[in-house]
Design a protein around this motif. Structure first.
Motif, mmCIF file in Angstrom:
data_model
loop_
_atom_site.group_PDB
_atom_site.id
_atom_site.type_symbol
_atom_site.label_atom_id
_atom_site.label_comp_id
_atom_site.label_asym_id
_atom_site.label_seq_id
_atom_site.Cartn_x
_atom_site.Cartn_y
_atom_site.Cartn_z
ATOM 1 N N ARG A 1 0.820 -1.217 0.000
ATOM 2 C CA ARG A 1 0.000 0.000 0.000
ATOM 3 C C ARG A 1 0.859 1.274 0.000
ATOM 4 N N VAL A 2 1.940 1.238 -0.761
ATOM 5 C CA VAL A 2 2.797 2.413 -0.905
ATOM 6 C C VAL A 2 2.303 3.234 -2.097
ATOM 7 N N PRO A 3 2.064 4.534 -1.929
ATOM 8 C CA PRO A 3 1.636 5.366 -3.064
ATOM 9 C C PRO A 3 2.659 5.284 -4.198
ATOM 10 N N LEU A 4 2.146 5.070 -5.407
ATOM 11 C CA LEU A 4 3.000 4.830 -6.572
ATOM 12 C C LEU A 4 2.572 5.764 -7.707
ATOM 13 N N VAL A 5 3.519 6.563 -8.217
ATOM 14 C CA VAL A 5 3.220 7.541 -9.262
ATOM 15 C C VAL A 5 4.126 7.291 -10.459
ATOM 16 N N LEU A 6 3.544 7.266 -11.647
ATOM 17 C CA LEU A 6 4.309 7.146 -12.884
ATOM 18 C C LEU A 6 4.623 8.545 -13.398
ATOM 19 N N LEU A 7 5.903 8.840 -13.573
ATOM 20 C CA LEU A 7 6.350 10.129 -14.097
ATOM 21 C C LEU A 7 6.868 9.972 -15.521
ATOM 22 N N ASN A 8 6.518 10.955 -16.368
ATOM 23 C CA ASN A 8 7.006 10.934 -17.752
ATOM 24 C C ASN A 8 6.656 9.627 -18.449
ATOM 25 N N GLY A 9 5.474 9.101 -18.153
ATOM 26 C CA GLY A 9 5.046 7.830 -18.722
ATOM 27 C C GLY A 9 5.065 7.853 -20.240
ATOM 28 N N ARG A 10 5.552 6.782 -20.811
ATOM 29 C CA ARG A 10 5.692 6.713 -22.267
ATOM 30 C C ARG A 10 5.214 5.361 -22.767
ATOM 31 N N GLN B 1 4.045 11.640 -20.845
ATOM 32 C CA GLN B 1 4.880 12.646 -21.500
ATOM 33 C C GLN B 1 4.050 13.514 -22.435
ATOM 34 N N THR B 2 3.124 12.886 -23.139
ATOM 35 C CA THR B 2 2.249 13.583 -24.078
ATOM 36 C C THR B 2 0.809 13.194 -23.782
ATOM 37 N N GLN B 3 -0.120 13.915 -24.401
ATOM 38 C CA GLN B 3 -1.523 13.575 -24.230
ATOM 39 C C GLN B 3 -1.810 12.184 -24.790
ATOM 40 N N ASP B 4 -1.154 11.823 -25.902
ATOM 41 C CA ASP B 4 -1.330 10.475 -26.460
ATOM 42 C C ASP B 4 -0.881 9.415 -25.462
ATOM 43 N N ASP B 5 0.241 9.656 -24.793
ATOM 44 C CA ASP B 5 0.724 8.698 -23.794
ATOM 45 C C ASP B 5 -0.283 8.540 -22.664
ATOM 46 N N ALA B 6 -0.816 9.668 -22.187
ATOM 47 C CA ALA B 6 -1.791 9.619 -21.098
ATOM 48 C C ALA B 6 -3.041 8.848 -21.515
ATOM 49 N N GLU B 7 -3.508 9.071 -22.743
ATOM 50 C CA GLU B 7 -4.704 8.370 -23.214
ATOM 51 C C GLU B 7 -4.440 6.868 -23.386
ATOM 52 N N ARG B 8 -3.263 6.521 -23.844
ATOM 53 C CA ARG B 8 -2.936 5.101 -23.996
ATOM 54 C C ARG B 8 -2.830 4.415 -22.635
#
Length: 429
Positions: free
Chosen positions: A146-155, A184-191
């Motif tokens: 239960r450790v908070p996990l964040v993806l940065l610059n996801g590609r 990283q981009t809106q396309d990456d976020a949508e994927r």
């Protein structure tokens, strides 16, 4: 089902994993002095206080995380910062560039036993995961704790997206463990959202926040004095096949540009000794940076087989070809050269930086070629036409520096999550 199978295979396959690691160590791809870290054995004690663990796979990812690490170190002095990478090259580079007070470790191999040993020692209060290296055992164990996990610059490249769509049963549960995914981009976020990430946003690409690559001023001055006014071009971060291509291009270009120096910087510096005889077989006089040789007047090709000196070579060459883009696939980061005002030329295979490449080319901040012959014509033209070369370099510099505000956006978005992690850490203490 597939994740359970993976966990079982990596558990039962311990002897094969050990054999694989041993071969990597024999080839110089593992650090013999810090090899236990790859098995989850920490080489230093865990510091007291709340700890944020940042994972960046290799050189490019770790460089993009440096501005964030520096910011967190300056604004949250009570926070302890751990950075992990998986390659010897990235570890050596971080030894020189990691902010004071930050700790580097090699990420453990993705075997449950190693992963649990690592997490038991470091007990992170928050995890920041860079880009696209999704290790099932590690991410599953982090989620279970239960450790908070964040993806940065996801590609998610086109190729990766097609592949993950066939294995949604794997990627979906892994992405579901992330509290937040920043593409990283809106396309990456949508994927990422389509593949199963619960909360996806795009605040920009952290690679834009990176400072210019450094260079030793004394070394730069010595090399500039040796070069004088010779025409120079650079093939940067090259992969197998691109060095021989650069050699062929040298012969073509040198007929039109007397005194031409071609600089070749392989992506993996350890290849220098094996590349030299291959390049000399192309009837070129080669000087090798790792041996302390200088590009004297008789030298045709300067082999930059050292680590951490790309900023030096970019400052020597007004025209730069970005490697892994003509013969290889995926490309390398074009911002590093553009940030220093180089005229940037790329091949057609820039999948790892597709959106960035599209914007640079359409905005006149870089040129893209489709073949070796077209590259020769383009480099020839840029070496001849100083006005075009300078204009392209200026546009590239403007592009590379216009979005440095992305760091502020990411920090603001992370602030409430970091606050909560610190509060929980202090409550447990």
């Amino acid at each position: 089902m597939l994740i359970s199978l993976y966990r079982g295979v990596t558990t039962l396959g311990g002897p094969l994993i050990d054999l694989y690691l041993g071969r990597r160590k024999a080839r110089g791809k593992e650090d013999p002095l810090r090899f236990p870290e790859r098995r989850g054995h920490a080489s230093v004690p865990r510091p007291h206080g709340p700890l944020v663990w940042i994972h960046a796979a290799s050189v490019g990812e770790s460089l993009s995380m440096l501005p964030l690490l520096r910011h967190l170190r300056e604004t949250r002095p009570g926070l302890r910062l751990l950075l992990t990478t998986g390659t010897v090259t990235s570890a050596r580079m971080m030894a020189d560039r990691l902010p004071e007070g930050c700790t580097h470790q090699y990420v453990p191999v993705d075997r449950i036993r190693f992963v649990r040993r690592f997490l038991d020692h470091w007990r992170p209060d928050m995890v920041l995961w860079a880009e696209s290296e999704f290790w099932p055992n590690m991410l599953t164990e982090v989620r279970r704790r239960r450790v908070p996990l964040v993806l940065l610059n996801g590609r998610v490249s086109d190729r990766s997206y097609r592949s993950w769509q066939r294995f949604r049963g794997v990627i979906g549960p892994l992405l579901a463990g992330f509290t937040l995914c920043l593409g990283q981009t809106q396309d990456d976020a949508e994927r990422l959202a389509t593949l199963g990430a619960p909360a996806c946003e795009c605040l920009g690409n952290l690679k834009f926040a990176a400072p210019p690559l450094p260079a030793d001023e004394d070394a730069l001055g010595r090399l500039r004095r040796v070069l004088g006014d010779r025409p120079v071009w650079l093939a940067a971060s090259t992969h197998a096949g691109e060095e021989e291509m650069a050699a062929r291009l040298h012969h073509t270009l040198a007929q039109k540009h007397p005194g031409l120096l071609t600089i070749v910087v392989p992506r993996h510096a350890h290849r220098g000794d094996e590349l030299r005889p291959e390049l000399e077989a192309e009837d070129l006089v080669v000087a090798q940076r790792s041996r302390g040789e200088m590009p004297e007047a008789k030298v045709d090709l300067f082999l930059g087989d050292t680590m951490g000196e790309m900023g030096l070579f970019f400052r020597l060459a007004p025209v730069v070809f970005v490697g892994k883009s003509l013969i290889g696939h995926g490309g390398q980061n074009p911002l590093e050269a553009a940030r220093l005002g180089c005229a940037v030329v790329m091949g057609p295979h820039m999948d790892n930086f597709a959106e960035m490449t599209r914007r640079m080319v359409t905005g006149g901040a870089a040129l893209q070629v489709g073949s070796e012959g077209e590259l020769a014509l383009t480099v020839d033209r840029l070496l001849r036409d100083e006005a075009e070369r300078r204009h392209l370099g200026d546009r590239g510099h403007d592009f590379a520096t216009q979005e440095m505000v992305v760091l502020e956006r990411v920090v603001d978005r992370l602030a409430p999550l970091l606050d909560a992690a610190e509060r929980q850490a202090h409550a447990r203490a």
